[in-house]
Scaffold this motif. Structure first.
Motif, PDB file in Angstrom:
ATOM      1  N   SER A   1       0.673  -2.852   2.317  1.00  0.00           N
ATOM      2  CA  SER A   1       1.033  -4.230   2.010  1.00  0.00           C
ATOM      3  C   SER A   1       0.208  -4.694   0.813  1.00  0.00           C
ATOM      4  O   SER A   1      -1.021  -4.758   0.887  1.00  0.00           O
ATOM      5  CB  SER A   1       0.749  -5.141   3.212  1.00  0.00           C
ATOM      6  OG  SER A   1       1.535  -4.775   4.313  1.00  0.00           O
TER       7      SER A   1
ATOM      8  N   ASN B   1       2.125  -3.612   8.377  1.00  0.00           N
ATOM      9  CA  ASN B   1       1.363  -3.001   7.289  1.00  0.00           C
ATOM     10  C   ASN B   1       1.161  -1.507   7.569  1.00  0.00           C
ATOM     11  O   ASN B   1       0.423  -1.129   8.472  1.00  0.00           O
ATOM     12  CB  ASN B   1       0.009  -3.695   7.154  1.00  0.00           C
ATOM     13  CG  ASN B   1      -0.774  -3.205   5.940  1.00  0.00           C
ATOM     14  OD1 ASN B   1      -0.361  -2.299   5.225  1.00  0.00           O
ATOM     15  ND2 ASN B   1      -1.925  -3.815   5.695  1.00  0.00           N
TER      16      ASN B   1
ATOM     17  N   ASP C   1       3.567  -9.879   6.170  1.00  0.00           N
ATOM     18  CA  ASP C   1       3.375  -8.637   6.912  1.00  0.00           C
ATOM     19  C   ASP C   1       2.649  -8.917   8.216  1.00  0.00           C
ATOM     20  O   ASP C   1       1.827  -9.824   8.313  1.00  0.00           O
ATOM     21  CB  ASP C   1       2.600  -7.611   6.080  1.00  0.00           C
ATOM     22  CG  ASP C   1       1.195  -8.081   5.715  1.00  0.00           C
ATOM     23  OD1 ASP C   1       1.025  -9.283   5.400  1.00  0.00           O
ATOM     24  OD2 ASP C   1       0.267  -7.252   5.729  1.00  0.00           O
TER      25      ASP C   1
END
Length: 609
Positions: A58, A90, A133
Motif C-alpha cells: 500500500s 495491505n 487499505d
C-alpha cells in the motif's frame, strides 16, 4: 508423510551463444522493454498462459483504482501492458502459493498505512482513509486466474482478488512469512513478524528470545486451517535471522508438520546468511532421472556480516552499503541417497557477490541469477547505528549499493570451474535492488520488475520506485528454430499410463535420431516471487522414450510424474519440450486432480453465498 526442509542460513552450456537474434526476432542474452507495471513489482505470479499478476505494498502510486492509489495489477504478456486490480488489505511482504486447482493465495502482510507509510488513521492501523487499505497481517487473498484471459482478466467479477478478512483469515499475524505447498495440496505458512522492522529480534538486550515481546511469530499454521499455530523451535534458534525462511518440501521427513519433530541440518558454512535481509539466491536444482530426483539445494550470495552488525528491529548497526556481499555458493542434499550424513559442498562462486540475487529455473535445466547488489542487504531505513541522520545516508533509504545489472547462468552438472557464464549478456541500466522480482514466462523468457527501497513512492531518490519492467531472453533465443510439440495434455497424474507427444521435423536440424536422443520433457513451476525468492519454484524432468517416423518427426512416449507428490506438488505448471537444449513454448496444465485436503474452495464459496 509431509515434510518441508527449512534451509535457513545462520551460523551444460546452451546450444547457442548469446548475441544473435533467433527466428522469433529476440537476441539471446538481451533485455527488452517490458512496459509499465503501474504498481511496483514487489510480488509476481503467473496466472495463466497470458497473464502475470502483480502486487505492491500500500503506497501512493499514481495509478488509481476505485478512487484510491492502486497496489495490484494484471499484466498482459503479449502487449506488455498492465491494468489495475483492486486489493483491499495491505499485501506488503506477504507470502503466496498456488493451490491444486490453479488458484493463487497470498498470506499476511502489514498493517494499514497512509502517506509516508504512517499507521492507518482508523483503529491504530486497522484502516486508512487516504489509501483506503485495511490491515493485512492476517489476510488470505484468493485469485482464480486460469480462465481469466483477454479483457476479462481485468473486468470480470470472477477474475478479481477475493480479499475479505472477515471470511478468510490466518490464525496469526504474519509479515515476511513463507508459504510452502504440501504434497496433499494444502499449504504450510511459516514464521514472520507480528510487527517489526529490519531483523526479527531485540538487541543487544533481549529478555524474550522466543516471542521478542510479541513482535515475532516463530510458528507455523496451515491453509486450510488445522487449528492454532504451533511453535517452531528452529525459527527461535535462528536468533532473529528467520524472516522469509527458505523452505523446500522433501520426499520424506526433516520437519514433520504433523508431529512438529525437527531434524537439524548442519549450519551454513562461512557464517553466510541467505535469508532476508541477506537475501541470497537459493533454489532446488532440477529434479531429473539422471540424478534420481535428488532434492539438492543451491545457495549463492548473501552476506557474512558479523552477528552484531545485523542490529535489531530498528536498523543495522553498520553501514551495510559498504559491506561486500558474498559470491560463494554451496550445495546441500539434505537427504543423501547414499545414506551419508548431509553436508554442504562448496560450489563454483558466482562471477560477483550479490545480495538480493534471485534464481530462476530455466526449462533447459540451467539456472539464471538476476537482480541484486554488490554490497549491503535488503531493507530500507532512515539511518543506521553509525549514520544517524537521513541527510547523511548516501543512497537514500537503501541499505544496498552497487546494482548488478548483468545476469549469469549456472549449469548443473558442468565441470567444476565451468558452471557459471555471462559471456555476451547485456547489462541492464535499471537498478534492481530491494523489492525487485523475476518470473519465468511461458515462452521461456524471464520477466524482471520492481525495485523500491523506499517507505513510500519516491521517484527522485538515488534508487527510485520503479515501474518499468524488462524481459530478458536467455541464449536459446538465438536458435534459428524452436520445438513445436503437439499433443500436450491438460493434466499430469502421479504415476499411471504414459502419453505421446509429437515433435515435427521442422522443430530441429540434423538427424532425427540425434534430436530425439537429445530431447527432454520438463515440468516447470515458476512460483510466487518476492524478495529475491520464488516460493514453490520447481523443475522436474519426466522420463521419456521415443519412436522416429519416416517423415523425420518423432513420437515421445512420456511418463507421468513420479508417484510421490512431495517431489512436485499438485497444482499449475508449465510443460516444456527441449530439443538440443532449446525449449519449446510452455503450455500450462494441472499436475494432480485439482483437489486438496480441506476443500478450501468450497469453504470460500459457501461464505460468499
Amino acid at each position: 508423510m509431509l515434510a518441508p526442509l527449512l534451509a535457513i542460513g545462520l551460523g551444460a552450456s546452451s546450444a547457442f551463444a548469446a548475441g544473435a537474434a533467433g527466428a522469433e526476432g529476440h537476441k539471446g542474452g538481451s533485455f527488452e522493454d517490458g512496459g509499465d507495471t503501474l504498481v511496483s513489482g514487489l510480488m509476481l505470479m503467473l496466472g495463466n498462459d497470458e497473464k502475470v499478476y502483480i502486487l505492491d505494498k500500500s503506497e501512493g502510486n499514481a495509478a488509481q483504482v476505485n478512487g484510491h492509489a492502486a497496489w495490484g495489477s494484471v499484466y498482459d504478456i503479449a502487449t506488455r501492458t498492465a491494468t489495475t486490480l483492486e486489493v483491499i488489505t495491505n499485501p506488503f511482504c506477504s507470502s503466496g502459493m498456488h493451490m491444486p486447482n490453479g488458484s493463487y493465495i497470498t498470506f499476511g502482510g502489514n498493517s494499514a498505512v497512509g502517506p509516508g507509510a504512517n499507521p492507518g488513521d482508523v483503529g491504530n492501523g486497522l484502516f486508512d482513509t487516504t489509501y483506503q487499505d485495511y490491515a493485512g497481517q492476517q489476510a488470505v487473498r484468493i485469485l482464480n486466474p486460469l480462465t481469466c484471459t483477454g479483457d476479462d482478466a481485468a473486468t470480470s467479477d470472477d477474475c478479481q482478488w477475493f480479499d475479505n478478512s472477515t471470511v478468510a483469515r490466518l490464525q496469526a499475524m504474519r509479515w515476511y512469512s513463507t508459504a510452502e505447498p504440501m504434497g496433499d495440496g494444502t499449504v504450510a505458512v511459516i514464521g514472520g513478524f507480528s510487527n517489526g522492522g529490519y531483523i526479527n529480534r531485540n538487541y543487544p538486550e533481549n529478555p524474550d528470545p522466543v516471542w521478542q515481546g510479541g513482535a515475532s511469530q516463530p510458528t507455523y499454521e496451515f491453509w486450510p486451517s488445522r487449528g492454532q499455530p504451533v511453535l517452531m523451535q528452529f525459527l527461535v534458534d535462528a536468533g532473529g535471522l528467520n524472516s522469509y525462511p527458505h523452505t523446500f518440501l522433501m520426499a520424506s521427513v526433516l520437519w514433520d508438520p504433523v508431529s512438529g519433530d525437527e531434524i537439524p541440518l548442519p549450519p551454513m558454512p562461512d557464517n553466510i546468511v541467505r535469508v532476508y535481509p541477506a537475501s541470497g539466491a537459493v533454489a532446488m536444482l532440477p529434479l531429473t532421472p539422471a540424478n534420481n530426483y535428488s532434492q539438492t539445494v543451491l545457495f549463492c550470495g548473501g552476506s557474512d556480516m558479523p552477528d552484531d552488525a545485523w542490529g535489531n528491529y530498528s536498523w543495522p548497526f553498520i553501514n551495510t552499503w559498504d559491506y561486500p556481499a558474498s559470491a560463494k555458493c554451496h550445495q546441500l542434499e539434505p537427504e543423501p541417497q547414499d545414506g551419508s550424513a548431509p553436508a554442504y559442498v562448496d560450489d563454483d562462486p558466482m562471477p560477483e557477490g550479490r545480495t538480493m540475487g534471485q534464481f530462476i529455473l530455466l526449462p533447459n535445466g540451467q539456472m539464471l541469477v538476476v537482480n541484486g547488489g554488490l554490497n549491503g542487504t535488503a531493507g530500507y531505513s532512515t539511518q543506521t547505528l553509525l549514520t544517524t541522520s537521513y541527510s547523511d545516508m548516501p543512497f537514500g533509504m537503501s541499505l544496498a549499493a552497487g546494482p548488478v545489472g548483468t545476469p549469469a547462468i549456472y549449469t548443473p552438472g558442468a565441470p567444476a570451474g565451468q558452471r557459471w557464464s555471462n559471456a555476451g549478456f547485456d547489462t541492464s541500466d535499471i537498478p534492481r535492488l530491494y523489492h525487485s522480482s523475476a518470473l519465468l514466462l511461458p515462452d521461456a523468457s524471464v520477466l524482471i520488475a520492481g525495485s523500491n527501497p523506499n517507505v513510500d513512492v519516491n521517484t527522485s531518490t538515488f534508487f527510485p520506485t520503479t515501474y518499468k519492467a524488462e524481459i530478458w531472453y536467455p541464449p536459446y533465443f538465438s536458435a534459428p528454430t524452436r520445438p513445436v510439440p503437439s499433443g500436450v495434455p491438460k493434466t499430469i497424474s502421479y504415476g499411471g499410463d504414459s502419453f505421446d507427444i509429437t515433435i515435427p521435423a521442422s522443430s530441429y536440424s540434423g538427424s532425427a535420431n540425434d534430436a530425439a536422443d537429445n530431447t527432454t520433457v520438463m515440468l516447470m513451476r515458476p512460483g510466487f516471487t518476492t524478495h529475491a525468492m520464488n516460493m514453490g519454484q520447481r523443475a522436474l524432468q519426466l522420463n521419456n522414450t521415443y519412436t522416429v517416423n519416416q517423415d523425420g518427426s518423432y513420437i515421445l512416449h512420456v511418463a507421468q510424474a513420479p508417484p510421490n507428490a512431495n517431489l512436485f506438488q499438485p497444482g499449475p505448471a508449465l510443460f516444456f519440450v527441449n530439443v538440443n537444449g532449446i525449449p519449446s513454448n510452455g503450455t500450462m496444465l494441472i499436475v494432480g486432480n485439482g483437489q486438496c485436503e480441506g476443500n478450501w474452495l468450497w469453504f470460500i464459496e459457501q461464505q460468499q453465498q
